[in-house]
Design a protein around this motif. Sequence first.
Motif, PDB file in Angstrom:
ATOM      1  N   LEU A 104      33.376  34.415  24.899  1.00 20.31           N
ATOM      2  CA  LEU A 104      33.500  35.471  25.898  1.00 20.31           C
ATOM      3  C   LEU A 104      33.900  34.859  27.233  1.00 20.31           C
ATOM      4  N   VAL A 105      34.933  35.409  27.861  1.00 21.61           N
ATOM      5  CA  VAL A 105      35.403  34.940  29.165  1.00 21.61           C
ATOM      6  C   VAL A 105      35.080  36.019  30.195  1.00 21.61           C
ATOM      7  N   SER A 106      34.154  35.758  31.094  1.00 22.27           N
ATOM      8  CA  SER A 106      33.732  36.761  32.072  1.00 22.27           C
ATOM      9  C   SER A 106      34.489  36.572  33.381  1.00 22.27           C
ATOM     10  N   PHE A 107      34.895  37.698  33.976  1.00 15.23           N
ATOM     11  CA  PHE A 107      35.679  37.637  35.207  1.00 15.23           C
ATOM     12  C   PHE A 107      35.462  38.910  36.020  1.00 15.23           C
ATOM     13  N   LEU A 134      41.347  42.442  37.392  1.00 13.18           N
ATOM     14  CA  LEU A 134      42.031  43.389  36.513  1.00 13.18           C
ATOM     15  C   LEU A 134      42.718  44.475  37.322  1.00 13.18           C
ATOM     16  N   THR A 135      42.019  45.023  38.296  1.00  9.48           N
ATOM     17  CA  THR A 135      42.605  46.117  39.073  1.00  9.48           C
ATOM     18  C   THR A 135      43.765  45.649  39.933  1.00  9.48           C
ATOM     19  N   ALA A 136      43.800  44.359  40.244  1.00  8.54           N
ATOM     20  CA  ALA A 136      44.893  43.816  41.052  1.00  8.54           C
ATOM     21  C   ALA A 136      45.986  43.191  40.192  1.00  8.54           C
ATOM     22  N   ALA A 144      37.942  52.255  43.370  1.00  4.39           N
ATOM     23  CA  ALA A 144      38.339  52.464  41.975  1.00  4.39           C
ATOM     24  C   ALA A 144      39.270  51.362  41.513  1.00  4.39           C
ATOM     25  N   GLY A 145      40.181  50.944  42.376  1.00  5.50           N
ATOM     26  CA  GLY A 145      41.076  49.846  42.062  1.00  5.50           C
ATOM     27  C   GLY A 145      42.167  50.226  41.084  1.00  5.50           C
ATOM     28  N   GLY A 146      43.132  49.351  40.933  1.00  5.84           N
ATOM     29  CA  GLY A 146      44.229  49.582  40.012  1.00  5.84           C
ATOM     30  C   GLY A 146      45.419  50.230  40.682  1.00  5.84           C
ATOM     31  N   ALA A 147      46.556  50.192  39.988  1.00  2.68           N
ATOM     32  CA  ALA A 147      47.802  50.682  40.561  1.00  2.68           C
ATOM     33  C   ALA A 147      47.780  52.183  40.805  1.00  2.68           C
TER      34      ALA A 147
END
Length: 605
Positions: free
Chosen positions: A198-201, A206-208, A144-147
Amino acid sequence: MHVVFRESHGLEEAETPFDPGQDPADLVVLSFSDSDLGAFAAGWHRAAGALPALRLQNIVALKHPVSVDTYIENTLSGAKAILIRLIGGEAYWPYGLASIQDLARRRGIALAVLPADGRPDPALDALSTLPVSTLRRLSELCEAGGAVAAQAALAQLCIAAGLYAGPVPGNKRVPDMGFYDPDQGVIAAPPADGPFVLVSFYRSYLTAADTSPVDVLIRELRAAGFAACGVFAPSLKAAGFADWLRPWLDQAPPVAIVNATAFSARAEDGTTPFDMADCPVFQVALSTARRQDWALSDRGLSPADLAMHVVLPEVDGRMFAGLVSFKSPGKRDPDLQFSRFAHRADAARVAVVVGKIKAWHDLAVTAADNRRLALVLSNYPGRAHQLAHAVGMDALASTEALLADLAAAGYDVAAGTGLGAALMDARMDWPLADYLAALEGLPQALRDDLFAAWGGPADDPACTGGVFRFAALRRGNALIALQPERGDVVTRDGDYHDLARVPRHFYVAFYLWLRAQAPHALIHMGAHGTLEWLPGKSVALSGDCWPEALIGTLPVIYPFIVNDPDRHLACHLSFHRQRPRRGGAGQAAHWGADLGPSAAAFGAD
């Protein structure tokens, strides 16, 4: 244990003993992914003291057996719970896994060994000391990722080890794909006003909370007049991403796409998620090396970064725009005893990338009859009777045909005949004083090298009467010129591909003069030129590399042959990859004459 450690720096990958210098703690998380570790750091701090002490460590630093033994003795021996997240399975860290599972079973430590690709791995389950149900729950939270999810995973690990952990409020799921704003986070839709980029990443950035290059890119694009935002996904090949993105690209067509993911995005059917977008796709590199390693390297990128961020994206037809960030440690966190490696945007490199995107956009939005073009013809192999030589193409006739096509398309250019003879006699002058003024815009290091190699510009044989005279002529808004010699004619065979040979004043003056004419684009016709062989890094150039210093952000278009039977294909392509990688060119392939029966000798159909 007394061990003498040494450090290894640079773009080469080597395993050397390393001691992280961490005291024992109840919880320890090990991963190959800096994104994982960043999320766990954010999750632990989010708990605001509700979780036991935590240590974080990247497994890359523990690949040497001595490093593993030292870390077990100094840090893991005091742990109550250990979470290991692996990329590639047991075979990627066999000694570390064997040693840690032995420690865990002897001391009753809660050990969770999890795959990092989202797929269950029975071999890793067997190495763990926790029930499979707990392992699956931990994997779900890590995926899931993220804090919030990371905090929940640490709480779950505490419970498994018999430690207390309080409740974890908040949404534990970041969407698999979505749009992103540096100030707002995940947003519902891209901006509706202005030319859209558009900047794809990767979603993992994001989760980190590791979005520095993306944030700076978006903000600089906005400062340049674009309505920019990010789009994230686990991968450009993620199931459903192309179908999800398609209606958005139709609703808000971008004028450019900047891709910050690695590898090729080509699916099994040969398509990519960006195929329906009628715009250039620029590839940028997020180096995994430190800035000082890049600055001191002639190559510019490690072999892995070169493959992931340059070579494989070329399969999709992306234009390499350059490097935008480096990976380096921040300040050591005194609570976690961990210095987090993260992507750090480089403002100067981002500015060059944005300048290239703007230049290509300016070309696109300028009316055809106002577009100014510079057509540069190769002087290879330096003989008058082979002016503008090219394999499989009559470069002079092709230039005339191109001018005729451009005129028919509304460009203010003039087609004609006898271009070769005209270039033999036509000359355009540039005063030495103008050259000296333009030369001030080059980095001091390049100017020093130039004067050390060639003396003053007045000493150049091509500078007569205080002026440089270039073989060039105008056909309306088209400037047609012959690329000068980069060095001495007598040594041209050795100089042509010499990456160490500093170009002479006449050559430097030609490109500075060309840029002073403010063309919207440069088209290089004929055999590959010498610009892409000037001194500097092999890829991911800096402002101190001659190709970038001379060409700047000017769009370059480079026709090249794809069926060259006169030399080995691999050799041929290696020459022609220099132009897009070092000269920032967009390539336009052309076919030579029909080879007929002889094609079979070269494996052609």
